[in-house]
Scaffold this motif. Structure first.
Motif, mmCIF file in Angstrom:
data_model
loop_
_atom_site.group_PDB
_atom_site.id
_atom_site.type_symbol
_atom_site.label_atom_id
_atom_site.label_comp_id
_atom_site.label_asym_id
_atom_site.label_seq_id
_atom_site.Cartn_x
_atom_site.Cartn_y
_atom_site.Cartn_z
ATOM 1 N N SER A 52 13.018 -2.645 -20.159
ATOM 2 C CA SER A 52 14.169 -2.991 -19.335
ATOM 3 C C SER A 52 13.737 -3.945 -18.232
ATOM 4 C CB SER A 52 14.775 -1.729 -18.721
ATOM 5 O OG SER A 52 13.850 -1.142 -17.802
ATOM 6 N N LEU A 53 14.710 -4.514 -17.559
ATOM 7 C CA LEU A 53 14.400 -5.460 -16.487
ATOM 8 C C LEU A 53 13.638 -4.778 -15.357
ATOM 9 C CD1 LEU A 53 14.773 -8.367 -15.471
ATOM 10 C CD2 LEU A 53 16.925 -7.655 -14.417
ATOM 11 N N LEU A 54 13.942 -3.528 -15.087
ATOM 12 C CA LEU A 54 13.262 -2.807 -14.010
ATOM 13 C C LEU A 54 11.797 -2.560 -14.328
ATOM 14 C CD1 LEU A 54 16.012 -0.201 -13.011
ATOM 15 C CD2 LEU A 54 15.376 -2.318 -11.829
ATOM 16 N N SER A 55 11.463 -2.504 -15.613
ATOM 17 C CA SER A 55 10.062 -2.288 -16.006
ATOM 18 C C SER A 55 9.308 -3.604 -16.173
ATOM 19 C CB SER A 55 9.999 -1.482 -17.307
ATOM 20 O OG SER A 55 10.640 -2.193 -18.360
ATOM 21 N N ARG A 56 9.959 -4.714 -15.854
ATOM 22 C CA ARG A 56 9.310 -6.034 -15.866
ATOM 23 C C ARG A 56 9.405 -6.620 -14.462
ATOM 24 N NH1 ARG A 56 12.600 -9.262 -18.767
ATOM 25 N NH2 ARG A 56 14.187 -7.690 -19.215
ATOM 26 N N PRO A 57 8.474 -6.249 -13.601
ATOM 27 C CA PRO A 57 8.596 -6.641 -12.178
ATOM 28 C C PRO A 57 8.632 -8.159 -11.952
ATOM 29 C CG PRO A 57 6.422 -5.716 -12.654
ATOM 30 C CD PRO A 57 7.278 -5.434 -13.837
ATOM 31 N N VAL A 58 7.907 -8.920 -12.763
ATOM 32 C CA VAL A 58 7.913 -10.374 -12.606
ATOM 33 C C VAL A 58 9.300 -10.921 -12.919
ATOM 34 C CG1 VAL A 58 6.980 -12.559 -13.476
ATOM 35 C CG2 VAL A 58 5.449 -10.624 -13.074
ATOM 36 N N ASP A 59 9.887 -10.450 -14.014
ATOM 37 C CA ASP A 59 11.229 -10.919 -14.382
ATOM 38 C C ASP A 59 12.268 -10.473 -13.364
ATOM 39 O OD1 ASP A 59 10.032 -11.979 -16.554
ATOM 40 O OD2 ASP A 59 10.914 -10.648 -18.040
ATOM 41 N N LEU A 60 12.086 -9.275 -12.825
ATOM 42 C CA LEU A 60 13.012 -8.789 -11.800
ATOM 43 C C LEU A 60 12.930 -9.661 -10.552
ATOM 44 C CD1 LEU A 60 15.018 -6.664 -10.778
ATOM 45 C CD2 LEU A 60 13.052 -5.274 -10.065
ATOM 46 N N LEU A 61 11.708 -9.998 -10.148
ATOM 47 C CA LEU A 61 11.534 -10.845 -8.967
ATOM 48 C C LEU A 61 12.127 -12.233 -9.197
ATOM 49 C CD1 LEU A 61 10.331 -11.164 -6.145
ATOM 50 C CD2 LEU A 61 8.171 -11.849 -7.214
ATOM 51 N N LEU A 62 11.912 -12.775 -10.398
ATOM 52 C CA LEU A 62 12.478 -14.080 -10.721
ATOM 53 C C LEU A 62 14.001 -14.035 -10.738
ATOM 54 C CD1 LEU A 62 10.040 -15.316 -13.530
ATOM 55 C CD2 LEU A 62 10.376 -16.361 -11.285
ATOM 56 N N SER A 63 14.561 -12.954 -11.251
ATOM 57 C CA SER A 63 16.020 -12.813 -11.267
ATOM 58 C C SER A 63 16.585 -12.803 -9.850
ATOM 59 C CB SER A 63 16.425 -11.531 -11.996
ATOM 60 O OG SER A 63 16.012 -11.576 -13.355
ATOM 61 N N LEU A 64 15.919 -12.080 -8.957
ATOM 62 C CA LEU A 64 16.361 -12.041 -7.568
ATOM 63 C C LEU A 64 16.235 -13.417 -6.916
ATOM 64 C CD1 LEU A 64 14.795 -8.636 -6.437
ATOM 65 C CD2 LEU A 64 17.188 -9.109 -6.996
ATOM 66 N N LEU A 65 15.162 -14.130 -7.278
ATOM 67 C CA LEU A 65 14.959 -15.473 -6.738
ATOM 68 C C LEU A 65 16.060 -16.418 -7.230
ATOM 69 C CD1 LEU A 65 12.910 -16.872 -4.908
ATOM 70 C CD2 LEU A 65 11.622 -17.532 -6.931
ATOM 71 N N LEU A 66 16.446 -16.271 -8.486
ATOM 72 C CA LEU A 66 17.516 -17.107 -9.033
ATOM 73 C C LEU A 66 18.872 -16.756 -8.415
ATOM 74 C CD1 LEU A 66 16.518 -17.222 -12.815
ATOM 75 C CD2 LEU A 66 16.155 -18.980 -11.079
ATOM 76 N N VAL A 67 19.098 -15.475 -8.147
ATOM 77 C CA VAL A 67 20.337 -15.069 -7.465
ATOM 78 C C VAL A 67 20.386 -15.689 -6.072
ATOM 79 C CG1 VAL A 67 21.578 -13.116 -6.462
ATOM 80 C CG2 VAL A 67 20.640 -12.941 -8.773
ATOM 81 N N GLY A 68 19.233 -15.675 -5.385
ATOM 82 C CA GLY A 68 19.166 -16.318 -4.077
ATOM 83 C C GLY A 68 19.448 -17.807 -4.157
ATOM 84 N N ALA A 69 18.921 -18.454 -5.225
ATOM 85 C CA ALA A 69 19.175 -19.878 -5.425
ATOM 86 C C ALA A 69 20.661 -20.138 -5.659
ATOM 87 C CB ALA A 69 18.360 -20.396 -6.606
ATOM 88 N N MET A 70 21.316 -19.235 -6.386
ATOM 89 C CA MET A 70 22.755 -19.366 -6.609
ATOM 90 C C MET A 70 23.522 -19.258 -5.289
ATOM 91 S SD MET A 70 23.267 -17.078 -10.077
ATOM 92 C CE MET A 70 25.044 -17.358 -10.125
ATOM 93 N N ALA A 71 23.163 -18.277 -4.475
ATOM 94 C CA ALA A 71 23.850 -18.087 -3.196
ATOM 95 C C ALA A 71 23.653 -19.299 -2.284
ATOM 96 C CB ALA A 71 23.327 -16.818 -2.517
#
Length: 387
Positions: A221-240
């Motif tokens: 899952s995404l929660l068990s992939r910390p790198v992907d989770l961090l990248l997802s949060l970074l992309l959400v920040g980029a969207m905002a």
């Protein structure tokens, strides 16, 4: 037998990328000649000399290649290498390192080339694009690796900068003073789209990964992939951040928009028009693609991520380079530059916006198993393709 003859023919000649490099170095000489001969500083003589130089260059490239069958993109990249040296010459002259090369053309052809944005764009073209062209041409003739990814990186970068450049000139303060020479940007705008179509239509080189490893990665899952989770949060920040700055350049009446544009990034209201177009491009084009990239990190088997992350990284890195550089450059009026006391937060946010797609590219290609299509157990992707 023909392949052997082609290989021998290539080994008997100097490397093609060396020939392209040497031909590109003629650009400053051509510019200096035109700049210092008044008779050539008219539209028709300039057009005639450009055609002579282009024709001579293609002839020399044909002689360098010989009878070897080449990719049609070779001539595109070779000609653009010459153009890259023209851009680098412009950047160096506008920053005062050299003189006597571009003043005639900037004055009677494209005045916007003297702006801070165009200077940063010229540095990118003259260094990054030029190196990419030489690497691509090397892989075409001497290398064993595919140049498809390098081509997509250039295509994303080139399309983004042409959209911002052409639109910015039309709507900005130079829109009322467009000269016929500006039309030369039309082929530079169309060619990257054609090249992108060719590159995307070619098969992607897939790594050899077993089905067991693909299944193991895709069951996480995404929660068990910390790198992907961090990248997802970074992309959400980029969207905002993209949404916020898009609203800012659209004159959002909120107090925070007023505060940001006057106290943090006054460059967004520079009348040249480039920053406004860039923010709108982020809002209407980058924003949906960022959402798709987050989807690709969440849903397994999105093999398109391996290509589109490269394309998007090229676009975002180029535009952010120009935006950050222009907001600090001495050619930008002082009132539109980033204030000294707000330098660190503004530059940090802009660097992160450029870094997020680049980091995503590294993640996707360092461990691509999560993005592979499922294959029968025990098989590799190559074995599946053979079947």
């Amino acid at each position: 037998m023909n392949e052997i003859k082609q290989h021998v023919s290539l080994t008997m000649r100097p490397p093609v990328e060396v020939t392209v490099f040497l031909l590109s170095l003629l650009a400053p000489g051509v510019l200096y000649t035109i700049n210092n001969i008044p008779a050539l500083q008219e539209p028709l003589p300039i057009l005639g000399m450009a055609m002579v130089v282009l024709g001579s260059g293609i002839l020399l490239l044909s002689l360098a290649v010989g009878n070897v069958k080449v990719d049609p993109l070779f001539y595109v990249f070779a000609v653009l290498s010459f153009s890259s040296m023209v851009a680098l010459t412009n950047a160096l002259e506008q920053d005062g390192f050299i003189s006597g090369f571009m003043s005639f053309y900037v004055k009677i052809g494209e005045p916007h080339l003297s702006t801070a944005y165009a200077v940063m764009m010229s540095y990118w073209e003259g260094i990054v694009h030029f190196v990419l062209f030489l690497c691509i041409i090397h892989h075409m003739f001497r290398g064993r690796k595919s140049y498809r990814s390098l081509g997509l990186l250039w295509a994303g970068s080139s399309i983004a900068h042409q959209i911002v450049l052409i639109s910015g000139v039309v709507i900005g303060k130079y829109g009322s003073n467009i000269r016929p020479a500006f039309l030369r940007n039309i082929p530079f705008f169309l060619v990257p789209f054609w090249a992108s179509f060719l590159l995307f239509s070619r098969p992607r080189g897939m790594p050899v990964i077993t089905a067991d490893k693909i299944v193991a990665e895709q069951n996480k899952s995404l929660l068990s992939r910390p790198v992907d989770l961090l990248l997802s949060l970074l992309l959400v920040g980029a969207m905002a951040f993209s949404v916020f700055r898009g609203f800012v350049v659209l004159d959002c009446p909120l107090d925070m928009s007023f505060t940001y544009i006057y106290q943090y990034e006054p460059y967004l209201k520079d009348p040249v028009g480039f920053p406004r177009i860039m923010m709108l491009m982020y809002l209407f084009y980058a924003l949906p693609l960022l959402a798709f990239l987050i989807y690709g990190l969440k849903i397994p088997g999105c093999s398109w991520m391996l290509d589109w992350t490269i394309f998007f990284a090229g676009a975002m890195t180029q535009t952010q380079w120009c935006h950050i550089g222009a907001s600090l450059h001495s050619r930008t009026p002082f009132t539109y530059r980033v204030p000294a006391d707000k330098w660190w937060p503004v530059i940090t946010l802009n660097v992160l916006l450029a870094a997020a797609p680049a980091l995503l590219v590294l993640r996707c290609h360092a461990n691509p198993a999560y993005f592979m299509k499922p294959v029968p157990k025990g098989q590799t992707n190559d074995e599946k393709k053979k079947n």
